[in-house]
Write a protein that holds these residues in place. Structure first.
Motif, PDB file in Angstrom:
ATOM      1  N   LYS A   1       1.171  -4.506  -3.748  1.00 46.39           N
ATOM      2  CA  LYS A   1       2.127  -5.152  -2.846  1.00 46.39           C
ATOM      3  C   LYS A   1       3.558  -4.856  -3.273  1.00 46.39           C
ATOM      4  O   LYS A   1       4.421  -4.551  -2.422  1.00 46.39           O
ATOM      5  N   ALA A   2       3.808  -4.931  -4.554  1.00 44.82           N
ATOM      6  CA  ALA A   2       5.169  -4.668  -5.039  1.00 44.82           C
ATOM      7  C   ALA A   2       5.562  -3.217  -4.801  1.00 44.82           C
ATOM      8  O   ALA A   2       6.723  -2.917  -4.483  1.00 44.82           O
ATOM      9  N   ASP A   3       4.603  -2.297  -4.953  1.00 44.74           N
ATOM     10  CA  ASP A   3       4.898  -0.890  -4.687  1.00 44.74           C
ATOM     11  C   ASP A   3       5.146  -0.635  -3.201  1.00 44.74           C
ATOM     12  O   ASP A   3       5.971   0.212  -2.835  1.00 44.74           O
ATOM     13  N   LEU A   4       4.415  -1.348  -2.335  1.00 42.79           N
ATOM     14  CA  LEU A   4       4.648  -1.198  -0.894  1.00 42.79           C
ATOM     15  C   LEU A   4       6.081  -1.583  -0.545  1.00 42.79           C
ATOM     16  O   LEU A   4       6.730  -0.930   0.285  1.00 42.79           O
ATOM     17  N   LEU A   5       6.588  -2.629  -1.187  1.00 44.29           N
ATOM     18  CA  LEU A   5       7.949  -3.097  -0.893  1.00 44.29           C
ATOM     19  C   LEU A   5       9.011  -2.222  -1.549  1.00 44.29           C
ATOM     20  O   LEU A   5      10.193  -2.353  -1.221  1.00 44.29           O
ATOM     21  N   ALA A   6       8.599  -1.337  -2.460  1.00 45.95           N
ATOM     22  CA  ALA A   6       9.551  -0.487  -3.185  1.00 45.95           C
ATOM     23  C   ALA A   6       9.764   0.863  -2.543  1.00 45.95           C
ATOM     24  O   ALA A   6      10.712   1.562  -2.888  1.00 45.95           O
ATOM     25  N   GLY A   7       8.889   1.273  -1.598  1.00 41.53           N
ATOM     26  CA  GLY A   7       9.038   2.582  -0.980  1.00 41.53           C
ATOM     27  C   GLY A   7       8.405   3.675  -1.810  1.00 41.53           C
ATOM     28  O   GLY A   7       8.281   3.572  -3.036  1.00 41.53           O
ATOM     29  N   LEU A   8       8.011   4.753  -1.132  1.00 41.58           N
ATOM     30  CA  LEU A   8       7.386   5.899  -1.795  1.00 41.58           C
ATOM     31  C   LEU A   8       8.417   6.922  -2.233  1.00 41.58           C
ATOM     32  O   LEU A   8       8.381   7.452  -3.344  1.00 41.58           O
ATOM     33  N   ASP A   9       9.356   7.240  -1.325  1.00 40.59           N
ATOM     34  CA  ASP A   9      10.383   8.234  -1.612  1.00 40.59           C
ATOM     35  C   ASP A   9      11.584   7.923  -0.742  1.00 40.59           C
ATOM     36  O   ASP A   9      11.787   6.767  -0.349  1.00 40.59           O
ATOM     37  N   MET A  10      12.371   8.934  -0.421  1.00 40.63           N
ATOM     38  CA  MET A  10      13.605   8.691   0.314  1.00 40.63           C
ATOM     39  C   MET A  10      13.355   8.060   1.683  1.00 40.63           C
ATOM     40  O   MET A  10      14.116   7.206   2.138  1.00 40.63           O
ATOM     41  N   TRP A  11      12.269   8.473   2.358  1.00 43.71           N
ATOM     42  CA  TRP A  11      12.092   8.063   3.746  1.00 43.71           C
ATOM     43  C   TRP A  11      10.724   7.462   4.045  1.00 43.71           C
ATOM     44  O   TRP A  11      10.465   7.140   5.201  1.00 43.71           O
TER      45      TRP A  11
END
Length: 824
Positions: free
Chosen positions: A29-39
Motif C-alpha cells: 500500500k505504501a509503495d502504491l502511494l509512492a509511485g513507480l517512476d516519473m509518470w
C-alpha cells in the motif's frame, strides 16, 4: 448553462475496492502511494491492479517520453481555449485530449490548470484560463467533462494559490478567507459540483502558513464541503511531509519511487506516528481511480464510450484557434470607409509578412506543457498557401537572447551507453535538447548507465561565425568537426531543481563556417548524479547560434517591403525566456526591438495589421498607429492556417478572458515576488476587471470580455424572469458572425460589505452564431451564488439583499441592456 452528463461510478466499485485493498500488505500500500517512476504507479497483480500512467497537459498529451520520437498534437494554449467562451467547443477539446491519451496509453491527464490570472506578470499565465473565477469554472467544467466522459481522468490543478512562479516551491501565500472562497477556491468548487473530477493536484506553495500537500483544512474544504471524491496527487516533488501529508489526504506523492511515502510511510505506521487507517483511505481512493479508468480487474470502467480517435484532428485544431483569436482593434485605413479586416484576397497584389515569429511559429509556452507535434504550420506557411508568391517575407528583427538548442539545420540522434561500453539504439531528436525525464531508454537500469552520446551533422546554411555550447548539470565532452572544443564539468548554483535540470546554455566555442559545409558534431554527457527524489533523469543539450544579422538592415528591409505592399502584417511575439513555467515576467514589453519595428512599418504603410503571438498581455505603445490588432495567443500547430483563414474572412470568435493594461505600471496587481518568504494577496477580491473598475484614473487597453466581430450586433431586449436572463440579439451586419453574449450583475445599493463589493461580476454568457439580419434569443441562468458574498464573520455564503442590476453586452465595459431584479 450546460447540464453535464458525466460517467457515474458502478455499484460494484465499493466491493471491488475493498476486495483489492484486503489483498495488500502495508508495504504494498505504501509503495502504491509512492509511485513507480516519473509518470506511473505500481501494479499489484495479486489485487488485480495494473499500473496507471499520468501525463502532463494541458495543450497536448506528452505521454511518458519527452521526445520527438513520440509526437503529440499541439493545441492552442488554455488562454486561447477559454477565449472561445464556448463550453461546448472546450468539451470537444476534452474529447480530443482523451483520444490522444488513449493513443499514448495514458490514464490520467494532469490538467486543467484553474489558477487565476492574478497578475499579468505571472509566468504561467498562458496555461490558465482567465482572471475571472466564474469563467474559469465554466470552461474547466467543460474541459473535465470532455476528457472524463471518454474514460480518461483529470486533475484540477494547482490546488490552490499557485498563481505565480517566483519561489513557487517555498512561497507562503497569505490569502484572506473571503478572497480564497470567492476567487481562488471557486473554480474548484464549480468543477467538483458539476462534473465530479477524478483527481486534483496539490501545489508546491503554502497558503496561510501550511504547505498545500499537507493542508488538512483546505483539503477538508475540497472533500467535505465541495464533495470531491477523487484522488489527490502532489505536484512533482511538492510532497515534503510523510505523516502530515497522508493525514491531510495526499494520496499519491510523485514522482516515484523516492518520495515521502514508501518505506517512510511504513516506518511512520510501524512506529505509531500515524495510523494505517489514513493509508487505507488513500489506497481506497487510488483503487477507485483504477476502477474508473479501467485499471482494476473485475469491474467495468466508468465510461462506456472510450474514445480512441478523432476524425481530422487538424481541422478541429484550426477551428479552436480561429474561435480563440481576439480582434482587439480594426480601423479603416487611410481613405477607406470600411475596417481593414478582413482582407480580400482578390484585391491583394502584394502582402508584406514581417517578424521572426511569422516564419518560426511560436505555438506554445515553456515548461511542462511542452509537446512535440509532427507538423507545425507557421503564419508564413498559411499565408503562402492562401496567397502564393504575393506574400513577401522579411524577418524585421533578431530576437536572439541567449544561445539556444541546436535547430532544424542539425540532423541529430542520441543513444545511451552502458558502463561496459556497449550502446543502445539511437533515437531521433527534434533539436539539441535531450530530456529523458524519469526513465532511461530501453529500460536501462540506472547502475548500468554510463553516459549519453548525441551526434549528427550540422549543415551550414549561412557563412559567418557560429557559436556552439552546452547545457546540463554534469560532464560534457563537445567535439566539433573532429576537434574536442570542450571537455569539463558544468554546474549551476541554484536551489530550484528545475533550473538544475535544464539550466541556461553556456557558449563554448566560436567557429567561422562557410555555407554548404557539413560539419560532424558530437556531445558526450555524464550527469554528476541523478536528481535526488526523482527517478533517473538525463537532461542536457547541444546549443548553437548562427551568425547574428545586422538589425538595422533587417528593419530597413522590412520597411521597404511594407512600403511596396498593399498591406503589411507584422507578427510580434514573446520568447521562451519571456513566458514559461519556472519564472515570472519582469515586465510586459515585447522582447528585442519589435516595438521599434512595428512603429517603422506603420509609418511606411498605414495598412498595417499587427498579429500579437503571445500567451498573455503585452504593452503595445504603437496601438494608435496601426490599423488592426489581432491577438492569437499561442495558437497550436495549426495556427498558421487559422491565421490565414481569419485574415481573409473567417470570423475571429475570441473574447478576452483577462484585462490588458496599456502599461505595466497601470496594472492593479504587480506584486509576484515574495518578501521574507510571504506573498500577501493584499488586493483581496480586486483583481482583473474588478480592480480596474475601482479606479478612476486608469483605463486598460482592452477590457475583460472585449473582442470585435466582422459583423455588427444589436442588443434588442433583456428580460429577467426568476433565475433567468433572456436576451435578444440581432446580427445587423452583412456577414454571418459569432457573438458572445455576456451578463454581469451589480448591486444597486452601495452596501458596506467588509472588503468591498465589485462594480460588476460576470454571472453568465452564451456563444451564438447568426446570419445577416437573423435574431437570436438566448436564455442565461443566473445562479444564486452570483448574488452572494462570503461572510468572514459567519464563515458562510450570504445573499446581498435588495435590488441588483442585470446588464448584458459585449464586454464588461460595453453593456447595452439593463434590468433590475430583487434579492431577499
Amino acid at each position: 448553462m450546460s447540464d453535464w452528463s458525466v460517467p457515474a461510478d458502478r455499484p460494484e466499485y465499493d466491493g471491488a475496492v475493498e476486495a483489492a485493498l484486503a489483498k495488500m500488505d502495508l508495504e504494498t500500500k505504501a509503495d502504491l502511494l509512492a509511485g513507480l517512476d516519473m509518470w506511473r504507479t505500481i501494479a499489484v497483480p495479486e489485487a488485480g491492479l495494473r499500473s496507471m500512467t499520468v501525463s502532463d497537459g494541458p495543450i497536448g498529451v506528452r505521454g511518458r517520453f519527452w521526445t520527438v520520437a513520440d509526437p503529440s498534437l499541439a493545441l492552442p494554449s488554455p488562454t486561447a481555449q477559454a477565449a472561445s467562451w464556448d463550453p461546448e467547443l472546450v468539451r470537444r477539446i476534452g474529447n480530443l485530449l482523451a483520444a490522444e491519451s488513449r493513443r499514448k496509453d495514458v490514464d490520467v491527464l494532469l490538467a486543467p490548470t484553474i489558477n487565476l490570472h492574478r497578475s499579468p506578470l505571472g509566468g504561467r499565465h498562458f496555461e490558465a484560463f482567465s482572471e475571472d473565477p466564474y469563467l474559469t469554472g465554466r470552461i474547466a467544467q467543460a474541459y473535465v467533462a470532455g476528457v472524463q466522459e471518454c474514460g480518461v481522468g483529470t486533475t484540477m490543478k494547482h490546488y490552490v494559490g499557485n498563481d505565480a512562479e517566483t519561489d513557487r516551491f517555498t512561497v507562503d501565500n497569505i490569502i484572506g478567507e473571503r478572497t480564497l472562497r470567492e476567487l481562488y477556491l471557486r473554480p474548484f468548487e464549480m468543477v467538483t459540483a458539476a462534473v465530479r473530477p477524478w483527481g486534483v493536484m496539490t501545489a508546491y506553495n503554502s497558503v496561510n502558513g501550511r504547505t498545500m500537500t499537507a493542508h488538512k483544512e483546505l483539503m477538508a474544504v475540497l472533500r467535505d464541503e465541495f464533495g470531491f471524491d477523487g484522488f489527490n496527487v502532489s505536484d512533482w516533488g511538492a510532497a515534503r511531509h510523510t505523516v502530515e501529508g497522508v493525514e491531510a489526504g495526499l494520496d499519491l506523492a510523485m514522482p516515484g519511487p523516492f518520495t515521502v511515502y514508501g518505506e517512510h510511510l511504513v516506518a511512520a505506521v510501524r512506529e505509531g506516528r500515524t495510523s494505517e487507517t489514513y493509508v487505507d483511505d488513500a489506497v481506497r481512493r487510488m483503487l477507485k481511480l483504477a476502477a474508473r479508468v479501467g485499471a482494476l480487474e473485475g469491474v467495468r470502467a466508468a465510461a462506456d464510450e472510450r474514445i480512441e480517435a478523432i476524425a481530422d484532428p487538424e481541422a478541429l485544431l484550426r477551428e479552436i484557434a480561429q474561435r480563440s483569436f481576439v480582434l482587439a482593434q480594426n480601423n479603416a485605413p487611410e481613405g477607406g470607409a470600411a475596417p481593414i479586416l478582413p482582407l480580400h484576397a482578390d484585391a491583394i497584389r502584394k502582402l508584406a509578412l514581417i517578424g521572426p515569429a511569422a516564419a518560426e511559429a511560436r505555438i506554445l509556452g515553456g515548461g511542462s506543457a511542452t509537446v512535440f507535434p509532427t507538423n507545425v504550420v507557421s503564419p508564413l506557411d498559411g499565408l503562402r498557401e492562401a496567397l502564393g508568391d504575393r506574400v513577401q517575407y522579411a524577418q524585421g528583427v533578431d530576437l536572439f537572447e541567449q544561445i539556444r538548442p541546436a535547430g532544424s539545420d542539425f540532423d541529430l540522434k542520441v543513444r545511451p551507453m552502458r558502463t561496459d561500453g556497449t550502446e543502445l539504439p539511437a533515437e531521433p531528436l527534434a533539436n539539441g535538447d535531450v530530456k529523458w525525464m524519469g526513465y532511461l531508454p530501453g529500460g536501462l537500469p540506472r547502475d548500468e548507465f554510463d553516459r549519453a552520446v548525441l551526434d549528427g551533422v550540422f549543415t551550414v546554411t549561412e557563412t559567418g561565425d557560429h557559436v556552439f555550447g552546452t547545457r546540463g548539470f554534469g560532464h560534457h565532452k563537445l567535439v566539433i568537426d573532429g576537434d574536442v572544443v570542450f571537455d569539463a564539468d558544468q554546474s549551476y548554483e541554484t536551489d530550484d531543481p528545475f533550473e538544475a535540470f535544464f539550466g541556461p546554455g553556456v557558449e563554448r566555442v566560436t567557429l567561422h563556417l562557410e555555407a554548404g559545409q557539413r560539419i560532424p558534431v558530437r556531445l558526450e554527457f555524464s550527469p554528476f548524479s541523478f536528481p535526488p527524489g526523482f527517478p533517473p533523469s538525463v537532461l542536457f543539450g547541444l546549443m548553437h547560434t548562427g551568425p547574428r544579422p545586422d538589425e538595422d538592415r533587417l528593419i530597413t528591409e522590412a520597411v521597404e517591403a511594407a512600403r511596396a505592399a498593399d498591406v503589411a502584417v507584422v507578427v510580434v511575439s514573446t520568447t521562451a525566456l519571456t513566458e514559461s513555467e519556472g519564472f515570472d515576467r519582469r515586465d510586459l514589453r515585447l522582447p528585442g526591438r519589435q516595438d521599434e519595428l512595428v512603429a517603422a512599418v506603420a509609418e511606411a504603410n498605414p495598412n498595417t495589421v499587427v498579429v500579437v503571438n503571445t500567451g498573455s498581455p503585452v504593452e503595445m505603445p504603437w496601438s494608435d498607429d496601426v490599423a488592426a490588432i489581432l491577438l492569437t495567443w499561442f495558437p497550436g500547430q495549426e495556427g498558421g492556417h487559422a491565421l490565414a483563414n481569419v485574415l481573409l474572412g473567417a470570423e475571429p470568435g475570441g473574447r478576452l478572458t483577462t484585462t490588458w493594461p496599456r502599461r505595466l505600471e497601470d496594472a492593479p496587481v504587480v506584486q509576484v515576488v515574495p518578501k521574507d518568504g510571504e506573498l500577501h494577496y493584499d488586493e483581496g477580491i480586486f483583481i482583473g476587471y474588478r480592480a480596474w473598475e475601482q479606479r478612476d484614473s486608469f483605463e486598460p487597453a482592452y477590457w475583460f470580455g472585449h473582442g470585435l466581430s466582422y459583423t455588427e450586433w444589436e442588443y434588442e431586449d433583456l428580460v429577467v424572469d426568476g433565475g433567468e436572463a433572456k436576451i435578444r440579439v440581432r446580427n445587423a451586419g452583412q456577414v454571418t458572425g459569432r457573438e458572445v453574449v455576456q451578463v454581469y450583475l451589480a448591486p444597486e445599493s452601495g452596501l458596506n460589505i467588509e472588503g468591498g463589493i465589485e462594480t460588476h461580476r460576470l454571472a453568465g454568457f452564451a456563444s451564438i452564431e447568426a446570419a445577416p439580419g437573423e435574431t437570436v434569443e438566448v436564455t442565461i441562468p443566473l445562479e444564486e451564488r452570483s448574488f452572494q458574498f462570503w461572510s468572514e464573520a459567519d464563515h458562510a455564503w450570504r445573499t446581498v439583499p435588495g435590488a441588483w442590476a442585470v446588464a448584458a453586452g459585449r464586454s464588461v465595459a460595453d453593456l447595452r441592456l439593463r434590468a433590475l431584479v430583487k434579492r431577499h
